[in-house]
Design an enzyme around this catalytic site. Sequence first.
Site, short mmCIF file in Angstrom:
data_model
loop_
_atom_site.label_atom_id
_atom_site.label_comp_id
_atom_site.label_asym_id
_atom_site.label_seq_id
_atom_site.Cartn_x
_atom_site.Cartn_y
_atom_site.Cartn_z
CG ASP A 177 -0.15 -0.23 2.53
OD1 ASP A 177 1.08 -0.02 2.55
OD2 ASP A 177 -0.78 -0.63 3.52
CD GLU A 228 0.44 -6.79 3.07
OE1 GLU A 228 0.96 -7.38 4.03
OE2 GLU A 228 0.67 -5.59 2.79
CD GLU A 280 0.40 4.26 4.71
OE1 GLU A 280 1.60 4.52 4.91
OE2 GLU A 280 -0.53 4.91 5.23
CG HIS A 331 6.29 3.84 11.01
ND1 HIS A 331 6.10 2.59 11.53
CD2 HIS A 331 5.76 3.83 9.77
CE1 HIS A 331 5.50 1.84 10.62
NE2 HIS A 331 5.27 2.57 9.54
NE ARG A 363 3.52 9.62 5.14
CZ ARG A 363 4.31 10.59 4.73
NH1 ARG A 363 4.07 11.84 5.12
NH2 ARG A 363 5.33 10.36 3.92
CG HIS A 403 10.33 5.58 10.90
ND1 HIS A 403 10.42 6.66 10.06
CD2 HIS A 403 9.91 4.54 10.11
CE1 HIS A 403 10.06 6.31 8.83
NE2 HIS A 403 9.75 5.04 8.84
#
Length: 373
Positions: free
Chosen positions: A99, A121, A135, A216, A218, A248
């Site tokens: 994604d 996936e 994503e 991590h 967003r 990260h």
Amino acid sequence: MTVLRKVLSIFGTRPEAIKMFPLCHALAADARFDARICVSGQHRGMLDQVLEIAELRPDHDLDLMKPNQSLDALTSGLLTGIGSVLDAEKPDIVVVQGDTATAMCGALAAYYRKIPVAHVEAGLRSGNIHHPWPEEVNRKIVGSFARWHFAPTETAAAALRRENVEPGAIHVTGNTVIDALHWISSRIADQPSLAAGLAPVEQRFEGRRIIGVTSHRRENFGEGMASIAAAIRDIAQLEDVAIIFPLHLNPNVRKIMDSELGGLDNVALMEPLDYLHFARLLDISTLMLTDSGGVQEEAPALGKPVLVMRETTERPEGVEAGTARLVGTDRHRIVAETRRLLEDRHAYAAMARAHNPFGDGKAVPRIVDVLAR
């Protein structure tokens, strides 16, 4: 005479590389395919770690990572850069995974050239276009026109059918991350020195229960990340507990975590771990706190409970199976759920022993078989 199918695998981040390298190996070893690799460099250093460990040599490297790059700038660079590679290679099949912006742009560039797309996936859905962001929309875009949808679970396949994807194009394979974890675990077992980099911190925390942490996302930047940091600080006060937290590279993560957790005796803030050492971290941890998607799949394969620091997950199978629990970013809930697993052995055992719904480590041969046919 066998006609070779030219297959171009496109990826650019560490999670993609982890989930794609077993498939890249299999395609390269199969005489029915002319296998090529294009990497975008969306995650530079972390991507290169996986390429080295997996012994992959890309045929094309776009090297697009730039500091503080906006999503639209990244997207435009990916679309044109991958387009140029497609024009040069003229593959019969393009394979993308998951994604990311790389996956979405790789698939879209192929679609513009009427090259069929295989989506590894496929079918993961949270139902909320802002969680995970961006994503959720990336994977929906790929899912709208892919030719082959390799769903890791029946739940993912059902999500695709609800979106009117042709049932014959959907193949439930399991998740390739389990294939990758089996491969890497076998390498570590044969050569323990490969993951010896964690030995100093293991010795430092000897006798303590280790909690592994990754964060991590967003959508957690800002208040969510601050709440997660505060929760980890509270957990660090618990007796006989130690925390290993590979940070990260994003400054939105590092700044708050360094500020809140730096200097605590039983918290090890580390540089990002290569895949060998991350597999070792999973192995030595009592449980995992994460907002990552991949960890929700990997940790249960080693019998480790996962507390997911997000409001939604596109991997509900883990929650339904009992291997993972959604705890959001609320400081007090993260602490309470962590304490429950540390203090209630029955609650811990129920999660640790639950069946991992993400596969048996044989996703790659299933994918190769479909592409060959």
